[in-house]
Design a protein around this motif. Structure first.
Motif, short mmCIF file in Angstrom:
data_model
loop_
_atom_site.label_atom_id
_atom_site.label_comp_id
_atom_site.label_asym_id
_atom_site.label_seq_id
_atom_site.Cartn_x
_atom_site.Cartn_y
_atom_site.Cartn_z
N TYR A 1 -89.97 -31.61 -23.70
CA TYR A 1 -91.29 -31.16 -23.27
C TYR A 1 -91.30 -29.70 -22.85
O TYR A 1 -92.34 -29.04 -22.91
CB TYR A 1 -91.81 -32.06 -22.15
CG TYR A 1 -92.17 -33.44 -22.66
CD1 TYR A 1 -93.30 -33.64 -23.44
CD2 TYR A 1 -91.35 -34.54 -22.41
CE1 TYR A 1 -93.62 -34.88 -23.95
CE2 TYR A 1 -91.66 -35.79 -22.90
CZ TYR A 1 -92.80 -35.96 -23.67
OH TYR A 1 -93.12 -37.20 -24.18
N GLN A 2 -90.17 -29.17 -22.45
CA GLN A 2 -90.09 -27.74 -22.16
C GLN A 2 -90.44 -26.92 -23.40
O GLN A 2 -91.16 -25.91 -23.31
CB GLN A 2 -88.69 -27.38 -21.68
CG GLN A 2 -88.49 -25.88 -21.47
CD GLN A 2 -87.03 -25.51 -21.25
OE1 GLN A 2 -86.23 -26.35 -20.84
NE2 GLN A 2 -86.68 -24.26 -21.54
N GLU A 3 -89.97 -27.36 -24.55
CA GLU A 3 -90.25 -26.64 -25.79
C GLU A 3 -91.74 -26.67 -26.11
O GLU A 3 -92.30 -25.68 -26.60
CB GLU A 3 -89.45 -27.26 -26.93
CG GLU A 3 -87.94 -27.02 -26.81
CD GLU A 3 -87.15 -27.70 -27.91
OE1 GLU A 3 -87.78 -28.46 -28.70
OE2 GLU A 3 -85.94 -27.49 -28.00
N PHE B 1 -94.34 -23.53 -26.41
CA PHE B 1 -95.16 -23.35 -27.62
C PHE B 1 -96.62 -23.13 -27.25
O PHE B 1 -97.27 -22.21 -27.77
CB PHE B 1 -95.02 -24.59 -28.52
CG PHE B 1 -95.99 -24.59 -29.67
CD1 PHE B 1 -95.76 -23.82 -30.80
CD2 PHE B 1 -97.15 -25.37 -29.62
CE1 PHE B 1 -96.67 -23.81 -31.86
CE2 PHE B 1 -98.05 -25.37 -30.67
CZ PHE B 1 -97.81 -24.59 -31.79
N ILE B 2 -97.15 -23.95 -26.36
CA ILE B 2 -98.56 -23.83 -25.97
C ILE B 2 -98.81 -22.50 -25.26
O ILE B 2 -99.89 -21.91 -25.38
CB ILE B 2 -98.97 -25.01 -25.07
CG1 ILE B 2 -98.93 -26.31 -25.87
CG2 ILE B 2 -100.35 -24.80 -24.47
CD1 ILE B 2 -99.24 -27.55 -25.05
N ARG C 1 -106.04 -23.13 -21.32
CA ARG C 1 -104.65 -23.28 -21.75
C ARG C 1 -103.89 -24.22 -20.79
O ARG C 1 -103.10 -25.07 -21.21
CB ARG C 1 -103.96 -21.92 -21.82
CG ARG C 1 -102.64 -21.93 -22.58
CD ARG C 1 -102.00 -20.55 -22.59
NE ARG C 1 -102.76 -19.57 -23.35
CZ ARG C 1 -102.66 -19.39 -24.67
NH1 ARG C 1 -101.82 -20.13 -25.38
NH2 ARG C 1 -103.38 -18.46 -25.27
N VAL C 2 -104.14 -24.06 -19.50
CA VAL C 2 -103.51 -24.94 -18.52
C VAL C 2 -104.02 -26.37 -18.68
O VAL C 2 -103.26 -27.34 -18.57
CB VAL C 2 -103.75 -24.43 -17.08
CG1 VAL C 2 -103.20 -25.42 -16.06
CG2 VAL C 2 -103.12 -23.07 -16.88
N VAL D 1 -99.28 -20.77 -11.68
CA VAL D 1 -99.47 -22.18 -12.00
C VAL D 1 -98.61 -22.58 -13.19
O VAL D 1 -97.95 -23.63 -13.19
CB VAL D 1 -100.96 -22.48 -12.29
CG1 VAL D 1 -101.14 -23.89 -12.82
CG2 VAL D 1 -101.80 -22.28 -11.03
N TRP D 2 -98.59 -21.74 -14.21
CA TRP D 2 -97.80 -22.06 -15.40
C TRP D 2 -96.32 -22.15 -15.06
O TRP D 2 -95.62 -23.05 -15.53
CB TRP D 2 -98.02 -21.00 -16.48
CG TRP D 2 -97.53 -21.45 -17.83
CD1 TRP D 2 -96.26 -21.36 -18.31
CD2 TRP D 2 -98.30 -22.10 -18.83
NE1 TRP D 2 -96.19 -21.89 -19.57
CE2 TRP D 2 -97.43 -22.36 -19.92
CE3 TRP D 2 -99.64 -22.47 -18.94
CZ2 TRP D 2 -97.86 -22.97 -21.09
CZ3 TRP D 2 -100.07 -23.08 -20.11
CH2 TRP D 2 -99.19 -23.34 -21.16
N SER D 3 -95.85 -21.23 -14.24
CA SER D 3 -94.44 -21.24 -13.85
C SER D 3 -94.08 -22.51 -13.09
O SER D 3 -93.02 -23.11 -13.33
CB SER D 3 -94.14 -20.01 -12.99
OG SER D 3 -92.81 -20.03 -12.52
#
Length: 266
Positions: free
Chosen positions: A162-164, A168-169, A17-18, A141-143
């Motif tokens: 890009y935040q949206e 979504f991902i 996912r990352v 990492v995601w944060s």
């Protein structure tokens, strides 16, 4: 019954996912950032002026931005995150963050350079997590990536574009086959970057060894000249040395052509 030894684990889902996040929206955002500083129409003139200052690139990267025939005619969609980082760092005039390019920025530093650096570091971290990524590491990492994307959206003045996509991902279903592709592409980029670093290090060591050899030769020449000078001084009679030491060089220049010549008087 099908074996479960190859079933997707939560850790591998996290890393995939990352990888998808970095290879898709994060890369697109860096492309927009490059367009913000250097419109594609101006790219060729800019790159010609700074090409000698660029660090080592892969052959494919050189061929892309400086083709053997013609000029670059794309709009940056064909540039990967590795090349984008190099161009943003070296060509766009972006001020380095407080720790300097190539280093981990302070958490409080929200500058453009710091956020570009965070995306680069996340890519490296993702590439080194070969066994997957734990839930705790994934959340961290995601944060960090999301915060960097939010800041860069603001710098680009594009709202939450890009935040949206990041959000979504984060909750989108994962297709193992598709997301393995993102993972493989990311690992390929990291491998190419590491190979360049090894080549640069090897070239640097060769240069250092050559410099050491040159310095050794220079030192030997100096030692030889010093030794020859001492020999010449020992071969000059004392009365002549005394005369030479008392003479005024500016008024009575003396040049000893042969050490076996005896001057009768001063």
């Amino acid at each position: 019954m099908a074996s479960t030894s190859y079933a997707a684990t939560e850790e591998m889902t996290n890393i995939n996912r990352v990888s998808r996040l970095l290879m898709d929206p994060c890369t697109d955002q860096l492309r927009d950032l490059l367009r913000f500083y250097i419109p594609p129409a101006n790219f060729n003139s800019v790159i010609q002026m700074v090409k000698s200052q660029l660090p080592h690139l892969t052959k494919l990267q050189w061929k892309l931005i400086l083709p053997n025939s013609g000029v670059y005619s794309g709009n940056y969609d064909d540039m990967d995150i590795s090349l984008l980082y190099i161009l943003l760092r070296n060509v766009c005039g972006i001020q380095a963050h407080n720790k300097g390019w190539g280093n981990t920025p302070d958490s409080a530093d929200r500058s453009i350079a710091a956020n570009i650096e965070r995306l680069r570091l996340a890519r490296i971290r993702c590439g080194h997590s070969t066994g997957g990524m734990s839930n705790a590491e994934f959340k961290q990492v995601w944060s960090e990536i999301r915060a960097a994307v939010v800041d860069l959206d603001k710098a680009l003045r594009i709202g939450n574009k890009y935040q949206e996509v990041v959000d979504f991902i984060r909750n989108d279903t994962m297709d193992p086959t598709r997301d393995r592709h993102f993972r493989d592409q990311l690992l390929k980029q990291i491998t190419e970057t590491e190979n360049i670093k090894k080549d640069v290090h090897s070239l640097k060591r060769k240069t250092e060894r050559n410099d050491e050899q040159v310095n050794e030769v220079i030192q030997k020449m100096k030692n030889l000249e010093s030794s020859q000078q001492r020999m010449n001084e020992r071969n000059i009679p004392l009365n002549i040395q005394d005369c030479l030491s008392r003479a005024e060089p500016s008024r009575y220049p003396v040049k000893v052509l042969r050490t076996n010549v005896v001057l009768k008087r001063c």
